[in-house]
Design a protein around this motif. Structure first.
Motif, short mmCIF file in Angstrom:
data_model
loop_
_atom_site.label_atom_id
_atom_site.label_comp_id
_atom_site.label_asym_id
_atom_site.label_seq_id
_atom_site.Cartn_x
_atom_site.Cartn_y
_atom_site.Cartn_z
N TYR A 16 58.72 53.44 25.74
CA TYR A 16 58.75 54.37 24.37
C TYR A 16 60.51 53.90 24.74
N ALA A 17 61.62 53.49 26.11
CA ALA A 17 62.55 53.48 25.56
C ALA A 17 63.12 52.74 25.13
N LEU A 18 62.97 52.47 24.28
CA LEU A 18 63.35 50.86 23.37
C LEU A 18 65.48 50.96 22.71
N GLY A 19 65.61 49.66 23.33
CA GLY A 19 66.84 49.33 22.86
C GLY A 19 66.79 48.00 21.86
N LYS A 20 68.14 47.61 21.92
CA LYS A 20 69.08 46.56 21.66
C LYS A 20 69.26 45.33 22.67
N GLY A 88 62.72 56.40 18.40
CA GLY A 88 62.43 55.89 19.33
C GLY A 88 62.56 54.86 19.05
N PHE A 89 60.95 54.21 18.50
CA PHE A 89 60.57 53.45 18.04
C PHE A 89 61.65 52.13 17.06
N ALA A 90 62.06 52.95 16.04
CA ALA A 90 63.26 52.66 15.64
C ALA A 90 64.13 51.73 16.33
N ALA A 91 64.53 52.39 16.95
CA ALA A 91 65.77 52.36 18.02
C ALA A 91 65.90 50.80 18.73
N GLY A 92 64.24 49.93 19.03
CA GLY A 92 64.38 48.57 18.94
C GLY A 92 65.21 47.35 18.02
N ILE A 93 64.87 46.25 18.97
CA ILE A 93 65.34 45.29 17.93
C ILE A 93 64.87 45.36 16.36
N GLY A 94 63.04 45.19 16.65
CA GLY A 94 62.20 44.74 16.01
C GLY A 94 60.57 45.60 15.85
N THR A 95 59.88 45.30 14.92
CA THR A 95 58.05 45.28 14.36
C THR A 95 57.89 44.86 14.27
N ILE A 96 56.62 44.67 14.60
CA ILE A 96 55.44 43.44 14.78
C ILE A 96 54.15 44.40 13.71
N LEU A 97 53.85 44.22 12.47
CA LEU A 97 53.03 44.57 11.88
C LEU A 97 51.67 43.22 11.80
N PHE A 98 50.74 43.80 12.41
CA PHE A 98 49.28 43.71 12.70
C PHE A 98 47.81 43.22 11.64
N TYR A 99 47.97 42.74 10.63
CA TYR A 99 47.11 43.04 10.12
C TYR A 99 46.09 41.85 9.69
N GLU A 100 45.09 42.38 8.93
CA GLU A 100 43.88 41.23 9.09
C GLU A 100 43.18 41.06 8.05
N ASN A 140 56.67 40.04 29.54
CA ASN A 140 56.15 38.03 30.54
C ASN A 140 57.89 38.04 30.06
N ALA A 141 58.68 37.99 29.59
CA ALA A 141 59.65 37.63 28.34
C ALA A 141 60.87 39.04 28.70
N GLY A 142 60.53 39.95 29.55
CA GLY A 142 60.89 41.07 29.42
C GLY A 142 61.27 41.79 28.70
N ILE A 143 60.67 41.28 27.54
CA ILE A 143 60.35 42.90 26.19
C ILE A 143 60.20 43.97 26.24
N GLY A 144 60.47 44.66 25.99
CA GLY A 144 59.21 45.88 26.25
C GLY A 144 59.27 46.35 24.68
N ALA A 145 57.61 46.74 24.61
CA ALA A 145 57.00 47.07 23.46
C ALA A 145 56.11 48.82 23.79
N SER A 146 55.45 49.14 22.35
CA SER A 146 54.43 49.97 22.88
C SER A 146 53.30 49.08 21.47
N LEU A 147 51.51 49.82 21.23
CA LEU A 147 51.34 49.80 20.38
C LEU A 147 50.64 51.11 19.28
N MET A 174 53.96 47.40 16.14
CA MET A 174 54.20 46.86 17.55
C MET A 174 55.51 46.99 17.72
N PRO A 175 56.67 47.82 18.06
CA PRO A 175 58.20 48.15 18.31
C PRO A 175 57.86 47.69 19.24
N PHE A 176 59.61 46.69 19.53
CA PHE A 176 60.15 46.76 20.82
C PHE A 176 61.36 45.83 21.28
N GLY A 177 61.94 46.50 21.81
CA GLY A 177 63.05 46.23 21.99
C GLY A 177 63.27 46.05 23.64
#
Length: 199
Positions: A16-20, A88-100, A140-147, A174-177
């Motif tokens: 949850y503690a994401l940064g850039k 906190g989610f917006a503090a990361g560098i990006g967000t992935i939106l998953f669609y079907e 695995n690339a050292g990037i934090g995220a949550s769903l 999925m916000p990530f950073g």
């Protein structure tokens, strides 16, 4: 027994503690996400998962949309914790939106009518697999995220903002950073409650 995949899975944690503070280029992260989704299995090889990757201001714009939707339903005197979480989610560098893609699912239902009621279920399973694959690859690339699951609140506005096809149904975000806090110890229920093994 050493296993590289298991070791990668062990790194996948909710952050949850994401940064850039990310060293990877946006193109590198994009390629990683795309490859993880492409390699994820799906029922009948339907490949119904669709992904939108939002970086920086685009990601912040998405969480601003979510914030506005939440303001309409969360009492003002109780909104502070919600606001802090979304920020906190917006503090990361990006967000992935998953669609079907519902059009893909409908096509399979027509093609294989005896399995028609199963395809929406299998679609959800395929989406979960894709989400897990991306999350693990990021970790695995050292990037934090949550769903996160704020759908359907932002669906219509996000669809208009980023020209999402009408057949795409938002399932998760999925916000990530960068990882800006250590992970707490992960606990597990007893194995006897989860597994039965017969030899």
């Amino acid at each position: 027994m050493s296993n590289a995949l298991i070791e990668a899975i062990e790194k996948r944690r909710t952050q949850y503690a994401l940064g850039k503070n990310i060293t990877q280029e946006q193109e590198e992260i994009t390629a990683l996400v795309e490859q993880a989704v492409k390699l994820s299995p799906s029922a009948f090889n339907s490949q119904s998962s669709r992904v939108v990757i939002l970086f920086n201001q685009q990601s912040e714009k998405f969480w601003h949309i979510v914030m506005n939707e939440l303001r309409a339903i969360v009492p003002a005197d109780k909104f502070a914790p919600t606001e802090a979480k979304i920020n906190g989610f917006a503090a990361g560098i990006g967000t992935i939106l998953f669609y079907e893609d519902q059009q893909t699912i409908a096509g399979l239902q027509q093609q294989y009518p005896s399995y028609a009621e199963q395809f929406p279920i299998w679609s959800e399973q395929g989406s979960g697999i894709a989400q897990f694959a991306v999350w693990t690859a990021l970790a695995n690339a050292g990037i934090g995220a949550s769903l996160q699951h704020y759908n359907p609140l932002p669906d219509a506005t996000a669809a208009k903002e980023w020209q999402i096809p009408v057949s795409w149904k938002l399932r998760a975000m999925m916000p990530f950073g960068s990882n800006e806090a250590p992970f707490p110890e992960k606990t597990f229920i007893d194995d006897t409650e989860r597994f039965k093994v017969f030899y």
